[in-house]
Motif scaffolding. Structure first.
Motif, PDB file in Angstrom:
ATOM      1  N   LYS A  98      39.957  40.309  39.246  1.00 29.49           N
ATOM      2  CA  LYS A  98      39.917  41.662  39.810  1.00 29.49           C
ATOM      3  C   LYS A  98      41.258  42.048  40.407  1.00 29.49           C
ATOM      4  CE  LYS A  98      35.409  42.482  39.542  1.00 29.49           C
ATOM      5  NZ  LYS A  98      34.957  43.226  38.421  1.00 29.49           N
ATOM      6  N   GLU A 110      38.546  57.666  46.821  1.00 29.29           N
ATOM      7  CA  GLU A 110      37.710  57.880  45.629  1.00 29.29           C
ATOM      8  C   GLU A 110      37.843  59.284  45.047  1.00 29.29           C
ATOM      9  OE1 GLU A 110      33.278  58.521  45.994  1.00 29.29           O
ATOM     10  OE2 GLU A 110      33.734  57.550  47.902  1.00 29.29           O
ATOM     11  N   LEU A 113      42.000  58.889  43.012  1.00 28.43           N
ATOM     12  CA  LEU A 113      42.207  57.484  42.655  1.00 28.43           C
ATOM     13  C   LEU A 113      43.631  57.212  42.184  1.00 28.43           C
ATOM     14  CD1 LEU A 113      38.943  56.716  40.635  1.00 28.43           C
ATOM     15  CD2 LEU A 113      39.542  55.835  42.901  1.00 28.43           C
ATOM     16  N   MET A 116      43.814  53.144  37.908  1.00 27.02           N
ATOM     17  CA  MET A 116      42.868  52.026  37.953  1.00 27.02           C
ATOM     18  C   MET A 116      42.115  51.935  36.642  1.00 27.02           C
ATOM     19  SD  MET A 116      41.292  52.389  41.784  1.00 27.02           S
ATOM     20  CE  MET A 116      41.189  50.636  42.106  1.00 27.02           C
ATOM     21  N   GLU A 118      38.457  50.303  34.774  1.00 32.45           N
ATOM     22  CA  GLU A 118      37.085  49.950  35.102  1.00 32.45           C
ATOM     23  C   GLU A 118      37.044  48.501  35.600  1.00 32.45           C
ATOM     24  OE1 GLU A 118      32.805  49.574  32.896  1.00 32.45           O
ATOM     25  OE2 GLU A 118      34.087  51.263  32.358  1.00 32.45           O
ATOM     26  N   ASP A 120      38.236  47.539  38.483  1.00 35.35           N
ATOM     27  CA  ASP A 120      39.209  47.386  39.568  1.00 35.35           C
ATOM     28  C   ASP A 120      38.567  47.741  40.906  1.00 35.35           C
ATOM     29  OD1 ASP A 120      41.180  46.623  37.785  1.00 35.35           O
ATOM     30  OD2 ASP A 120      42.283  48.520  37.870  1.00 35.35           O
ATOM     31  N   LYS A 134      29.877  50.227  43.995  1.00 39.89           N
ATOM     32  CA  LYS A 134      30.536  50.462  42.715  1.00 39.89           C
ATOM     33  C   LYS A 134      30.200  51.881  42.278  1.00 39.89           C
ATOM     34  CE  LYS A 134      31.583  47.960  38.527  1.00 39.89           C
ATOM     35  NZ  LYS A 134      31.232  46.785  37.716  1.00 39.89           N
ATOM     36  N   ILE A 138      34.321  51.580  39.269  1.00 41.75           N
ATOM     37  CA  ILE A 138      35.346  51.164  40.237  1.00 41.75           C
ATOM     38  C   ILE A 138      34.657  50.750  41.533  1.00 41.75           C
ATOM     39  CG2 ILE A 138      37.364  51.920  41.590  1.00 41.75           C
ATOM     40  CD1 ILE A 138      37.987  52.005  38.628  1.00 41.75           C
TER      41      ILE A 138
END
Length: 180
Positions: A98, A110, A113, A116, A118, A120, A134, A138
């Motif tokens: 990760k 969020e 972002l 990033m 998927e 991460d 999640k 993410i």
């Protein structure tokens, strides 16, 4: 490596002491601070035992063990008194496979972002609201606030160990936990 993660100390000597006690008790090898270390900011009330100079001394004693990012309350003058870097906007950490993008949250969050993929992890503070979920592939993690929690939460910190993110209060109670 076992990490203790905290955000938003805001100059509280009382909660900084509690945080350092938790760091010892947890057996963490490093402490990750997600910003707003010394100043309380104009939108917050003064936290319990507001004493930034005491916080400076306590944290400088651990300078070899602290990784930190800049919060919206950090300024260049803070870097003049803290003996570990505090002005980076983000840092990258790794837990297994990760990628963890650690930041304060006032720029990247969020709703905005950083780059990033998927799977991460976005790790941030700023909101003073703990989080472990999640969303759209993410992971969104927030250890809450050490000294000025919001939305009825207690003062909290988190531990990241072997892919498990655990948010705890200062009595050691698990508030929330997720396996990344």
């Amino acid at each position: 490596m076992r990490l203790l993660i905290a955000s938003d100390i805001h100059g509280s000597a009382y909660y900084c002491r509690k945080l350092l006690e938790a760091y010892e008790k947890e057996g963490a090898k490093r402490m990750v601070l997600l910003g707003d270390v010394l100043y309380h900011g104009p939108r917050n009330d003064l936290p319990r035992e507001y004493a930034p100079k005491e916080v400076i001394g306590m944290l400088n004693e651990r300078k070899q063990e602290i990784y930190s990012v800049r919060g919206n309350c950090e300024a260049e003058v803070d870097q003049m008194v803290l003996e570990f870097p505090v002005l980076a906007d983000y840092m990258l950490l790794f837990s297994g496979k990760k990628v963890i993008y650690a930041t304060h949250g006032h720029i990247y969050n969020e709703k905005n972002l950083p780059p990033m993929k998927e799977g991460d992890v976005l790790l941030h503070g700023h909101t003073h609201v703990l989080r472990c979920e999640k969303k759209k592939g993410i992971w969104i993690l927030n250890p809450g606030s050490v000294s000025i929690p919001k939305e009825g939460n207690p003062p909290t910190y988190a531990v990241l160990d072997k892919g498990v993110f655990t948010i705890k209060d200062f009595e050691g109670h698990v508030i929330q936990e997720c396996e990344l």
